[in-house]
Motif scaffolding. Structure first.
Motif, PDB file in Angstrom:
ATOM      1  N   ASN A 191       0.749  -1.132  -0.008  1.00  0.00           N
ATOM      2  CA  ASN A 191      -0.008   0.125  -0.109  1.00  0.00           C
ATOM      3  C   ASN A 191       0.844   1.453  -0.148  1.00  0.00           C
ATOM      4  OD1 ASN A 191       1.061   0.136   2.616  1.00  0.00           O
ATOM      5  ND2 ASN A 191      -0.927   0.265   3.433  1.00  0.00           N
ATOM      6  N   LEU A 192       1.999   1.265  -0.450  1.00  0.00           N
ATOM      7  CA  LEU A 192       3.194   2.148  -0.731  1.00  0.00           C
ATOM      8  C   LEU A 192       2.547   3.429  -1.546  1.00  0.00           C
ATOM      9  CD1 LEU A 192       6.492   1.002  -0.642  1.00  0.00           C
ATOM     10  CD2 LEU A 192       5.401   2.145   1.241  1.00  0.00           C
ATOM     11  N   LEU A 193       1.925   3.146  -2.494  1.00  0.00           N
ATOM     12  CA  LEU A 193       1.306   3.973  -3.512  1.00  0.00           C
ATOM     13  C   LEU A 193       0.093   4.804  -2.840  1.00  0.00           C
ATOM     14  CD1 LEU A 193       2.407   4.788  -6.130  1.00  0.00           C
ATOM     15  CD2 LEU A 193       0.482   3.647  -7.207  1.00  0.00           C
ATOM     16  N   LYS A 194       0.348   5.847  -2.011  1.00  0.00           N
ATOM     17  CA  LYS A 194      -0.685   6.677  -1.465  1.00  0.00           C
ATOM     18  C   LYS A 194      -0.335   7.941  -1.254  1.00  0.00           C
ATOM     19  CE  LYS A 194       0.283   4.964   3.195  1.00  0.00           C
ATOM     20  NZ  LYS A 194      -0.139   4.114   4.443  1.00  0.00           N
ATOM     21  N   TRP A 195      -1.074   8.768  -0.481  1.00  0.00           N
ATOM     22  CA  TRP A 195      -0.702   9.997  -0.354  1.00  0.00           C
ATOM     23  C   TRP A 195       0.367   9.989   0.655  1.00  0.00           C
ATOM     24  CZ3 TRP A 195      -0.808   9.818   4.886  1.00  0.00           C
ATOM     25  CH2 TRP A 195      -1.989   9.016   5.598  1.00  0.00           C
TER      26      TRP A 195
END
Lengths: 101, 636
Positions: free
Chosen positions: A97-101
């Motif tokens: 879930n690294l691709l977040k704000w």
């Protein structure tokens, strides 16, 4: 008892539902992947069924396209999964879930 | 030859380009290069003069400069007698000033830049006087303004010099604004900017009287800016902050003569409106009187000369204004004649003042000088020539040109102007005598450690040549009626028979003698106040008698203070109000507010982006269900 289009459509709906629920509830990426395949094939079944009913070919041609795309998607998808697994030693979708704000 | 006309401004421009690009390496040679460029221009101008003797005018169109729809402007030069006179003054005096600068600026670090600017200045002025249409003229006009800014603030490490440059530039812009509007009106009215075309149309084309007056009056505003006339004259005294050769160049050869030239060149437009012509005379005479009185009370050697220049330019404006009022070619010629002789003696006086400053370690306060004639024999002797010339002592140059202006004023039926002119001539003689007596005569008031020394020969030889010109310059036009310059210039202004009237019907020589005696009396008065034994006492008494006047004049009628209060202070207040309330309060806030709004919205919205694939899938499913549901609902 004849096996009419209704049966096929019911089966396809069942398969699609199982696939969808699987994608939503399972966290293992491989399982999610298989569920997606399930959904795709459920759709394929629907297409073939309707084509049979209308005595046409369009739906069947579409099925081939879906198969080709699915094959390509499997290639890319599995490659991604393998590389994630190598990096993290896990196939848990919620950990990626690294691709977040 | 005709195509080579472009070389006249072209050579100084080339010199400026070379010096700006390679000046650092040329160092010593830069002055020589600059001088030889302008000297070559002088040679070409002489050739143009020779050519012109045979023909009426030389002109050449080089290329189409601007072409936009029906608006076409050619880059075109034309040389007629008036232009040749200006060319010779600009290049001739310019060359001498260049040569003088070699000695004067010998120790300056940035002298190659200085010479580049000098060349640029001269070239710009040459473009201005050779222009065949108003747009090319305006190009030269603006370039001259730029160069004056660069040169006045040449020593820009001094705050006063930087401020003076700015002041000159801004006041010139005010004038240029008027000139530019005049150009718009000319194009709108006549459909062309070509001078010959405009002047040919002016007498025959019926236009509204208001417009006919507005064009020359707006031009007059431009001319007043360049030529330092009321109300835009205040930049010129401050321009003394520049190196002295620059003052000489601005005051004698270039820049300030541009306004007089413009009125003479566009005389047809001025003749079309008595109001405009009268304004020129009024502006001229009032400026002449005002500046002459201010000059009396100045102690700075260069400032006296600066006010003297303003005053003499006022004289020239009177002459060309009288010409516009009466249509008399002689009046214009008198103005141009005075322009030429003034260039001779004012260049001499400025360069002499520069030599004095050079000798005394940049001292400019005349109160601290005195008795310099012994230490500076050549500078002193040549300065005396300049003094006598500007005072109108025969047979030096100023005598003839001043007489010419006074006589045309009388012939035009303006006795008030004549009387004022004579009085101003007396004032001129007085303040110039005061300057000479304070600087060169009496006992030395210099501090003991300063030992004045004569300037190098490169400077004194220039002073000698200018002294010769100032002494003999009047001989180019011994009499206004039929003199050599008159005959040469007459084709430009048209030959018209004019009566020759003298005050009270007296013979001409009696009038001359009267005017000269006024000047001599003024010189004698200055002698008694500044040189004769007991001068101190008499000065005190005179000062006590005119006490309030003296302080008003000493403070230059408070014009600078008035402008400061009327324009600078409100301008600054407005600027700071806009900067600190409107700019920070409204504009900045609007800009920052936009950014803040985006940031705040984004901060709320970005919570949705969790990075969890299953959430996204869920969203997709919900979306798909909603869409399909809606479809089904509408299909039903």
């Amino acid at each position: 008892m004849t096996v009419g289009p209704g049966w096929y459509l019911t089966l396809s709906a069942l398969l699609f539902t199982i696939g969808a629920v699987g994608v939503l509830v399972r966290r293992n990426v491989i399982v999610m992947f298989m569920c997606i395949e399930l959904m795709l094939n459920a759709v394929n079944l629907t297409l073939v069924t309707f084509d049979r009913m209308n005595l046409g070919l369009d739906g069947q041609v579409s099925v081939f396209f879906v198969l080709v795309v699915a094959a390509a998607e499997v290639v890319v998808g599995l490659a991604i999964i393998v590389s994630i697994f190598r990096k993290r030693a896990s196939a848990d979708a919620d950990q990626v879930n690294l691709l977040k704000w | 030859m005709v195509a080579a006309l472009a070389l006249i401004p072209g050579l100084p421009f080339a010199g400026a380009a070379v010096l700006l690009l390679f000046g650092k390496r040329l160092r010593r040679a830069s002055g020589v290069i600059a001088s030889s460029m302008i000297g070559a221009s002088f040679g070409l101008s002489l050739m143009a003069l020779g050519e012109l003797m045979g023909e009426k005018l030389l002109g050449h169109s080089y290329f189409e400069w601007i072409s936009a729809g029906s608006f076409k402007v050619n880059f075109e030069f034309v040389v007629d007698p008036l232009t040749v006179v200006m060319l010779l003054v600009v290049t001739g005096i310019g060359t001498l000033i260049h040569i003088y600068s070699i000695g004067y600026m010998a120790t300056d670090e940035r002298r190659s830049t200085f010479f580049a600017y000098l060349n640029l200045f001269a070239g710009s002025m040459l473009v201005l006087v050779m222009a065949a249409n108003f747009l090319v003229l305006f190009l030269g006009w603006e370039l001259v303004g730029l160069c004056s800014y660069l040169l006045i603030s040449f020593w820009n490490e001094r705050p006063a010099a930087a401020a003076a440059g700015k002041k000159a530039f801004l006041l010139n812009r005010v004038g240029d604004f008027g000139f530019l509007i005049a150009l718009f009106l000319i194009y709108q009215t006549y459909g062309t900017l070509d001078m010959a075309d405009v002047f040919a149309q002016t007498p025959v084309k019926p236009i509204a009287a208001g417009l006919a007056a507005a064009i020359p009056i707006l031009m007059l505003i431009g001319a007043a800016g360049k030529s330092a006339q009321i109300p835009l004259y205040v930049w010129l005294p401050d321009a003394m902050e520049g190196p002295t050769p620059v003052s000489a160049l601005i005051h004698a050869a270039t820049m300030v003569t541009a306004g007089v030239y413009l009125v003479a060149r566009a005389h047809v437009l001025f003749e079309a409106s008595q109001l405009a012509a009268g304004s020129v005379v009024v502006v001229g005479i009032v400026t002449a009187a005002l500046a002459a009185t201010i000059a009396i009370a100045q102690d700075d050697i260069k400032r006296v000369l600066a006010y003297s220049t303003i005053s003499q330019l006022g004289y020239m404006f009177v002459a060309v204004g009288v010409g516009a009022m009466t249509g008399s070619p002689l009046a214009y010629i008198a103005g141009i004649f005075h322009l030429v002789t003034h260039a001779f003696f004012k260049a001499l006086l400025f360069l002499g003042a520069g030599s004095v400053m050079h000798a005394t370690g940049d001292e400019t306060d005349m109160k601290k000088m005195g008795g310099l004639l012994r230490a500076l024999p050549i500078t002193g002797a040549t300065f005396i020539f300049g003094w006598l010339a500007i005072s109108g002592v025969p047979p030096l140059a100023g005598f003839f040109s001043k007489e010419a202006i006074l006589s045309v004023a009388w012939e035009a039926g303006l006795p008030a102007v004549w009387v004022a002119g004579v009085l101003i001539s007396g004032l001129t003689a007085f303040y110039m005598s005061r300057q000479v007596f304070l600087t060169f005569f009496g006992t030395s008031r210099l501090p003991a450690e300063v030992t004045p020394h004569e300037s190098p020969s490169s400077m004194t030889s220039v002073l000698r040549s200018l002294a010769f010109l100032a002494a003999a310059g009047g001989f180019i036009n011994l009499t206004l009626h039929g003199g050599r310059l008159t005959r040469f210039l007459e084709p430009v202004f048209g030959h018209r028979e004019t009566g020759s009237a003298t005050p009270l019907g007296l013979p001409e020589w009696v009038v001359s003698a009267f005017v000269v005696s006024v000047s001599l009396a003024a010189i004698a008065f200055a002698y008694s106040l500044y040189l004769r034994p007991g001068a101190e006492e008499r000065r005190e008494r005179a000062k006590a008698m005119f006490e309030p006047l003296v302080s008003i004049v000493r403070n230059k009628y408070y014009v600078d203070e008035f402008y400061n209060l009327a324009f600078v202070v409100p301008g600054k207040a407005l600027a700071s109000a806009l900067a600190f309330s409107f700019d920070t309060g409204v504009i900045d806030r609007a800009v920052n507010g936009t950014g803040g709004l985006v940031m705040a919205t984004a901060a709320r919205l970005r919570g949705i982006q969790t990075g969890l694939v299953r959430r996204y899938v869920m969203a997709m499913f919900v979306g798909a269900v909603v869409i399909v549901g809606l479809l089904l609902a509408t299909l039903r």
